[in-house]
Design a protein around this motif. Structure first.
Motif, PDB file in Angstrom:
ATOM      1  N   HIS A  10      18.705 -41.688  14.880  1.00  0.00           N
ATOM      2  CA  HIS A  10      18.819 -40.936  16.126  1.00  0.00           C
ATOM      3  C   HIS A  10      20.174 -40.258  16.276  1.00  0.00           C
ATOM      4  CE1 HIS A  10      14.935 -42.360  17.328  1.00  0.00           C
ATOM      5  NE2 HIS A  10      15.320 -43.616  17.179  1.00  0.00           N
ATOM      6  N   SER A  11      21.206 -40.826  15.694  1.00  0.00           N
ATOM      7  CA  SER A  11      22.530 -40.228  15.838  1.00  0.00           C
ATOM      8  C   SER A  11      22.877 -39.324  14.658  1.00  0.00           C
ATOM      9  CB  SER A  11      23.590 -41.319  16.000  1.00  0.00           C
ATOM     10  OG  SER A  11      23.669 -42.099  14.831  1.00  0.00           O
ATOM     11  N   TYR A  12      22.039 -39.326  13.637  1.00  0.00           N
ATOM     12  CA  TYR A  12      22.316 -38.510  12.460  1.00  0.00           C
ATOM     13  C   TYR A  12      22.456 -37.026  12.794  1.00  0.00           C
ATOM     14  CZ  TYR A  12      21.896 -36.693   7.700  1.00  0.00           C
ATOM     15  OH  TYR A  12      22.110 -36.030   6.517  1.00  0.00           O
ATOM     16  N   PRO A  13      21.526 -36.432  13.552  1.00  0.00           N
ATOM     17  CA  PRO A  13      21.703 -35.012  13.895  1.00  0.00           C
ATOM     18  C   PRO A  13      22.986 -34.747  14.673  1.00  0.00           C
ATOM     19  CG  PRO A  13      19.463 -35.694  14.370  1.00  0.00           C
ATOM     20  CD  PRO A  13      20.242 -36.935  14.032  1.00  0.00           C
ATOM     21  N   SER A  14      23.353 -35.636  15.572  1.00  0.00           N
ATOM     22  CA  SER A  14      24.582 -35.407  16.336  1.00  0.00           C
ATOM     23  C   SER A  14      25.813 -35.589  15.446  1.00  0.00           C
ATOM     24  CB  SER A  14      24.653 -36.302  17.569  1.00  0.00           C
ATOM     25  OG  SER A  14      24.619 -37.646  17.201  1.00  0.00           O
ATOM     26  N   THR A  15      25.737 -36.485  14.464  1.00  0.00           N
ATOM     27  CA  THR A  15      26.839 -36.652  13.514  1.00  0.00           C
ATOM     28  C   THR A  15      27.005 -35.379  12.686  1.00  0.00           C
ATOM     29  OG1 THR A  15      26.495 -39.036  13.391  1.00  0.00           O
ATOM     30  CG2 THR A  15      27.695 -38.016  11.572  1.00  0.00           C
ATOM     31  N   LEU A  16      25.872 -34.850  12.189  1.00  0.00           N
ATOM     32  CA  LEU A  16      25.926 -33.588  11.440  1.00  0.00           C
ATOM     33  C   LEU A  16      26.497 -32.470  12.312  1.00  0.00           C
ATOM     34  CD1 LEU A  16      22.560 -33.508   9.419  1.00  0.00           C
ATOM     35  CD2 LEU A  16      24.855 -33.940   8.555  1.00  0.00           C
ATOM     36  N   THR A  17      26.045 -32.412  13.545  1.00  0.00           N
ATOM     37  CA  THR A  17      26.518 -31.371  14.472  1.00  0.00           C
ATOM     38  C   THR A  17      28.027 -31.466  14.654  1.00  0.00           C
ATOM     39  OG1 THR A  17      24.396 -31.288  15.618  1.00  0.00           O
ATOM     40  CG2 THR A  17      26.327 -30.489  16.832  1.00  0.00           C
ATOM     41  N   GLN A  18      28.536 -32.661  14.874  1.00  0.00           N
ATOM     42  CA  GLN A  18      29.979 -32.835  15.071  1.00  0.00           C
ATOM     43  C   GLN A  18      30.759 -32.426  13.827  1.00  0.00           C
ATOM     44  OE1 GLN A  18      31.673 -33.445  17.898  1.00  0.00           O
ATOM     45  NE2 GLN A  18      29.611 -33.210  18.755  1.00  0.00           N
ATOM     46  N   ALA A  31      21.600 -25.268  14.708  1.00  0.00           N
ATOM     47  CA  ALA A  31      20.773 -26.403  15.114  1.00  0.00           C
ATOM     48  C   ALA A  31      20.550 -27.327  13.918  1.00  0.00           C
ATOM     49  CB  ALA A  31      19.436 -25.917  15.649  1.00  0.00           C
ATOM     50  N   VAL A  32      20.409 -28.598  14.209  1.00  0.00           N
ATOM     51  CA  VAL A  32      20.046 -29.592  13.201  1.00  0.00           C
ATOM     52  C   VAL A  32      18.709 -30.156  13.651  1.00  0.00           C
ATOM     53  CG1 VAL A  32      20.677 -31.749  12.073  1.00  0.00           C
ATOM     54  CG2 VAL A  32      22.477 -30.128  12.754  1.00  0.00           C
ATOM     55  N   GLU A  33      17.664 -29.843  12.877  1.00  0.00           N
ATOM     56  CA  GLU A  33      16.307 -30.219  13.276  1.00  0.00           C
ATOM     57  C   GLU A  33      15.616 -30.977  12.150  1.00  0.00           C
ATOM     58  OE1 GLU A  33      14.373 -26.540  14.193  1.00  0.00           O
ATOM     59  OE2 GLU A  33      15.642 -26.147  15.930  1.00  0.00           O
ATOM     60  N   TYR A  34      14.797 -31.960  12.531  1.00  0.00           N
ATOM     61  CA  TYR A  34      14.014 -32.675  11.547  1.00  0.00           C
ATOM     62  C   TYR A  34      12.778 -31.848  11.224  1.00  0.00           C
ATOM     63  CZ  TYR A  34      11.599 -36.279   8.974  1.00  0.00           C
ATOM     64  OH  TYR A  34      10.973 -36.974   7.972  1.00  0.00           O
ATOM     65  N   ASP A  35      12.492 -31.688   9.926  1.00  0.00           N
ATOM     66  CA  ASP A  35      11.318 -30.949   9.486  1.00  0.00           C
ATOM     67  C   ASP A  35      10.372 -31.943   8.816  1.00  0.00           C
ATOM     68  OD1 ASP A  35       9.554 -29.500   7.601  1.00  0.00           O
ATOM     69  OD2 ASP A  35      10.679 -27.730   8.275  1.00  0.00           O
ATOM     70  N   HIS A  36       9.206 -32.145   9.436  1.00  0.00           N
ATOM     71  CA  HIS A  36       8.255 -33.130   8.915  1.00  0.00           C
ATOM     72  C   HIS A  36       7.724 -32.742   7.540  1.00  0.00           C
ATOM     73  CE1 HIS A  36       8.158 -35.729  12.401  1.00  0.00           C
ATOM     74  NE2 HIS A  36       8.218 -34.638  13.146  1.00  0.00           N
ATOM     75  N   ASP A  37       7.545 -31.439   7.303  1.00  0.00           N
ATOM     76  CA  ASP A  37       7.063 -30.998   5.987  1.00  0.00           C
ATOM     77  C   ASP A  37       8.085 -31.315   4.900  1.00  0.00           C
ATOM     78  OD1 ASP A  37       4.683 -30.035   7.057  1.00  0.00           O
ATOM     79  OD2 ASP A  37       5.478 -28.016   7.355  1.00  0.00           O
ATOM     80  N   LEU A  38       9.350 -31.102   5.197  1.00  0.00           N
ATOM     81  CA  LEU A  38      10.420 -31.387   4.234  1.00  0.00           C
ATOM     82  C   LEU A  38      10.739 -32.868   4.160  1.00  0.00           C
ATOM     83  CD1 LEU A  38      13.005 -28.594   5.153  1.00  0.00           C
ATOM     84  CD2 LEU A  38      11.514 -28.665   3.146  1.00  0.00           C
ATOM     85  N   GLN A  39      10.365 -33.591   5.199  1.00  0.00           N
ATOM     86  CA  GLN A  39      10.727 -34.994   5.380  1.00  0.00           C
ATOM     87  C   GLN A  39      12.241 -35.151   5.313  1.00  0.00           C
ATOM     88  OE1 GLN A  39       8.440 -37.688   2.973  1.00  0.00           O
ATOM     89  NE2 GLN A  39       6.528 -36.975   3.839  1.00  0.00           N
ATOM     90  N   GLY A  40      12.906 -34.242   5.981  1.00  0.00           N
ATOM     91  CA  GLY A  40      14.354 -34.258   6.046  1.00  0.00           C
ATOM     92  C   GLY A  40      14.826 -33.294   7.114  1.00  0.00           C
TER      93      GLY A  40
END
Length: 181
Positions: A10-18, A31-40
């Motif tokens: 849950h904090s991974y996107p905010s860590t990347l953003t920072q 933006a840092v978004e989870y892509d289900h097709d990429l599974q990343g």
């Protein structure tokens, strides 16, 4: 180098953003978004984020294995070229090590010494101990990787050809060959 400690999903996107903000990207313009097709995760960067070529190394380091997509096609091309440049020595070393395992580096054919991809492909097949025409097929649309040999019987030779193709690509040589399905 930017150290990244293990974080909860849950904090991974905010860590990347920072960390991307620390690289100098403008807040709210990526933006840092989870892509289900990429599974990343995908890092999507708008032109307004103000990314310059000088920031590419930082962005790549923060992104790690995550996909980075620029809205600006020229920035995307420049970023991809920089990533290839950074990764080339490692890919070349890995490919060279594989070919050393097969014992095929001695007298390795150089693409520039052949007038066509077809003649170069024949040299690559011979280099891996295969008959000419047993792996590469000339079609109307060009050269295709299409093994006609028994895969189980010639598995190591076919592995060699795949590794040879990777080596040629890692060296930055142009060899046009498609793959059949």
């Amino acid at each position: 180098m930017i150290d990244m400690s293990p974080v909860s999903p849950h904090s991974y996107p905010s860590t990347l953003t920072q960390k991307l903000l620390q690289c100098g990207l403008r807040n709210g313009k990526f933006a840092v978004e989870y892509d289900h097709d990429l599974q990343g995760y995908e890092i999507i960067i708008a032109h307004e984020a103000g990314v310059t070529c000088e920031q590419f190394d930082c962005v790549r380091e923060v992104a790690g294995t995550e996909l980075v997509t620029f809205h600006d096609a020229k920035l995307q091309q420049a970023y991809d070229a920089r990533v290839r440049e950074i990764e080339m020595p490692g890919k070349l070393a890995a490919a060279r090590a594989k070919l050393e395992k097969y014992g095929v580096l001695a007298n390795f054919p150089e693409r520039r010494n052949f007038i066509s991809d077809e003649l170069f492909a024949a040299a690559l097949e011979r280099q891996c101990g295969l008959e000419v025409g047993s792996v590469f097929l000339k079609t109307r649309s060009g050269l295709t990787f299409h093994p006609s040999v028994d895969v189980k019987e010639k598995e190591q030779c076919l592995d060699c050809v795949v590794d040879v193709i990777m080596y040629v690509a890692a060296k930055g040589e142009v060899f046009k060959c498609g793959f059949s399905g």
